[in-house]
Scaffold this motif. Structure first.
Motif, PDB file in Angstrom:
ATOM      1  N   ASN A   3       0.854  -1.184   0.000  1.00  0.00           N
ATOM      2  CA  ASN A   3       0.000   0.000   0.000  1.00  0.00           C
ATOM      3  C   ASN A   3       0.896   1.242   0.000  1.00  0.00           C
ATOM      4  OD1 ASN A   3      -1.768   2.082   0.392  1.00  0.00           O
ATOM      5  ND2 ASN A   3      -2.814   1.163   2.123  1.00  0.00           N
ATOM      6  N   VAL A   4       0.925   1.942  -1.130  1.00  0.00           N
ATOM      7  CA  VAL A   4       1.818   3.100  -1.266  1.00  0.00           C
ATOM      8  C   VAL A   4       1.075   4.433  -1.134  1.00  0.00           C
ATOM      9  CG1 VAL A   4       3.560   1.895  -2.617  1.00  0.00           C
ATOM     10  CG2 VAL A   4       1.657   3.009  -3.779  1.00  0.00           C
ATOM     11  N   LYS A   5      -0.192   4.396  -0.782  1.00  0.00           N
ATOM     12  CA  LYS A   5      -0.974   5.631  -0.676  1.00  0.00           C
ATOM     13  C   LYS A   5      -0.365   6.638   0.301  1.00  0.00           C
ATOM     14  CE  LYS A   5      -5.631   6.300  -1.683  1.00  0.00           C
ATOM     15  NZ  LYS A   5      -6.851   6.039  -2.102  1.00  0.00           N
ATOM     16  N   LYS A   6       0.093   6.146   1.454  1.00  0.00           N
ATOM     17  CA  LYS A   6       0.713   7.034   2.442  1.00  0.00           C
ATOM     18  C   LYS A   6       1.999   7.636   1.900  1.00  0.00           C
ATOM     19  CE  LYS A   6      -1.081   4.701   6.527  1.00  0.00           C
ATOM     20  NZ  LYS A   6      -0.730   3.915   7.706  1.00  0.00           N
ATOM     21  N   LEU A   7       2.734   6.847   1.143  1.00  0.00           N
ATOM     22  CA  LEU A   7       3.976   7.335   0.545  1.00  0.00           C
ATOM     23  C   LEU A   7       3.683   8.462  -0.444  1.00  0.00           C
ATOM     24  CD1 LEU A   7       7.030   7.140  -0.005  1.00  0.00           C
ATOM     25  CD2 LEU A   7       6.495   5.362  -1.686  1.00  0.00           C
ATOM     26  N   ILE A  11       4.903  12.377  -0.282  1.00  0.00           N
ATOM     27  CA  ILE A  11       5.641  13.015  -1.381  1.00  0.00           C
ATOM     28  C   ILE A  11       4.991  14.340  -1.758  1.00  0.00           C
ATOM     29  CG2 ILE A  11       6.122  12.849  -3.860  1.00  0.00           C
ATOM     30  CD1 ILE A  11       6.589   9.808  -3.370  1.00  0.00           C
ATOM     31  N   PHE A  12       3.670  14.328  -1.931  1.00  0.00           N
ATOM     32  CA  PHE A  12       2.994  15.534  -2.408  1.00  0.00           C
ATOM     33  C   PHE A  12       2.664  16.525  -1.288  1.00  0.00           C
ATOM     34  CE2 PHE A  12       2.652  12.714  -5.979  1.00  0.00           C
ATOM     35  CZ  PHE A  12       3.024  13.557  -7.009  1.00  0.00           C
ATOM     36  N   SER A  61       6.285  -2.829  -8.295  1.00  0.00           N
ATOM     37  CA  SER A  61       6.752  -1.953  -9.365  1.00  0.00           C
ATOM     38  C   SER A  61       5.652  -0.933  -9.583  1.00  0.00           C
ATOM     39  CB  SER A  61       7.003  -2.746 -10.639  1.00  0.00           C
ATOM     40  OG  SER A  61       8.057  -3.654 -10.431  1.00  0.00           O
ATOM     41  N   CYS A  62       5.922   0.312  -9.210  1.00  0.00           N
ATOM     42  CA  CYS A  62       4.891   1.352  -9.211  1.00  0.00           C
ATOM     43  C   CYS A  62       5.037   2.292 -10.404  1.00  0.00           C
ATOM     44  CB  CYS A  62       4.969   2.168  -7.926  1.00  0.00           C
ATOM     45  SG  CYS A  62       4.683   1.170  -6.462  1.00  0.00           S
ATOM     46  N   GLU A 123       9.094  -3.554   0.451  1.00  0.00           N
ATOM     47  CA  GLU A 123       8.352  -3.453   1.705  1.00  0.00           C
ATOM     48  C   GLU A 123       9.235  -2.952   2.849  1.00  0.00           C
ATOM     49  OE1 GLU A 123       4.820  -5.952   3.776  1.00  0.00           O
ATOM     50  OE2 GLU A 123       6.417  -7.072   2.808  1.00  0.00           O
ATOM     51  N   LEU A 124      10.508  -3.336   2.841  1.00  0.00           N
ATOM     52  CA  LEU A 124      11.415  -2.951   3.923  1.00  0.00           C
ATOM     53  C   LEU A 124      11.742  -1.452   3.926  1.00  0.00           C
ATOM     54  CD1 LEU A 124      13.898  -5.954   3.812  1.00  0.00           C
ATOM     55  CD2 LEU A 124      12.071  -5.531   5.472  1.00  0.00           C
ATOM     56  N   ASN A 125      11.670  -0.804   2.749  1.00  0.00           N
ATOM     57  CA  ASN A 125      11.986   0.631   2.715  1.00  0.00           C
ATOM     58  C   ASN A 125      10.834   1.444   2.129  1.00  0.00           C
ATOM     59  OD1 ASN A 125      12.256  -0.141   0.067  1.00  0.00           O
ATOM     60  ND2 ASN A 125      14.313   0.675  -0.214  1.00  0.00           N
ATOM     61  N   ILE A 126       9.636   1.149   2.546  1.00  0.00           N
ATOM     62  CA  ILE A 126       8.432   1.832   2.065  1.00  0.00           C
ATOM     63  C   ILE A 126       8.467   3.327   2.356  1.00  0.00           C
ATOM     64  CG2 ILE A 126       7.100   1.294   4.144  1.00  0.00           C
ATOM     65  CD1 ILE A 126       5.633   1.485   0.617  1.00  0.00           C
ATOM     66  N   ASN A 127       9.169   3.772   3.373  1.00  0.00           N
ATOM     67  CA  ASN A 127       9.161   5.191   3.739  1.00  0.00           C
ATOM     68  C   ASN A 127      10.190   6.019   2.994  1.00  0.00           C
ATOM     69  OD1 ASN A 127       7.051   4.960   5.618  1.00  0.00           O
ATOM     70  ND2 ASN A 127       8.476   4.055   7.080  1.00  0.00           N
ATOM     71  N   SER A 128      10.898   5.443   2.057  1.00  0.00           N
ATOM     72  CA  SER A 128      11.886   6.243   1.320  1.00  0.00           C
ATOM     73  C   SER A 128      11.474   6.510  -0.095  1.00  0.00           C
ATOM     74  CB  SER A 128      13.232   5.545   1.350  1.00  0.00           C
ATOM     75  OG  SER A 128      13.157   4.288   0.713  1.00  0.00           O
TER      76      SER A 128
END
Length: 128
Positions: A3-7, A11-12, A61-62, A123-128
């Protein structure tokens, strides 16, 4: 799948972006009609499974598409200037810009630019 919505929201929410586009003008879904200017619309176009371990995906892969709208009127920021800021923010996070182009708009006073970015997110670096 991750889930990359928070990322994307993080970013924005970057101050460099919100200093030229108010936060209320940054949307994560395409409205029926764009009526606020300038604005950014970011869309998660594709998120396919990546690395596998123990029969589950550990990466995605996003593909992120960004639409930028503004007016060709004095006092409005240009879509080209906004695209440079967005590219800088995403490049710092190792996103690859695969497209950045001005497209036509039915309203001759409206600028519309489309950018596409891609990245494999683990998954391990979702916050970067």
């Amino acid at each position: 799948m991750i889930n990359v919505k928070k990322l994307y929201k993080k970013i924005f929410s970057d101050e460099r972006i919100t200093s030229v586009i108010p936060g209320d003008n940054i949307l994560n879904a395409y409205p029926a009609e764009v009526e606020i200017f300038p604005c950014i619309i970011y869309l998660d176009e594709n998120q396919s499974d990546g690395e596998y371990s123990d029969n589950k995906s550990g990466a995605s892969s996003c593909l992120l598409t960004v639409h930028i709208f503004s007016k060709k009127i004095t006092g409005y920021v240009s879509t080209a200037d906004v695209s440079v800021i967005i590219a800088n923010v995403l490049n710092e996070k190792l996103w690859n810009c695969s497209q950045n182009k001005e497209v036509g708009d039915p309203d001759p006073d409206t600028e519309h630019r489309i950018m596409m970015f891609n990245k494999s997110i683990f998954e391990l670096n979702i916050n970067s």
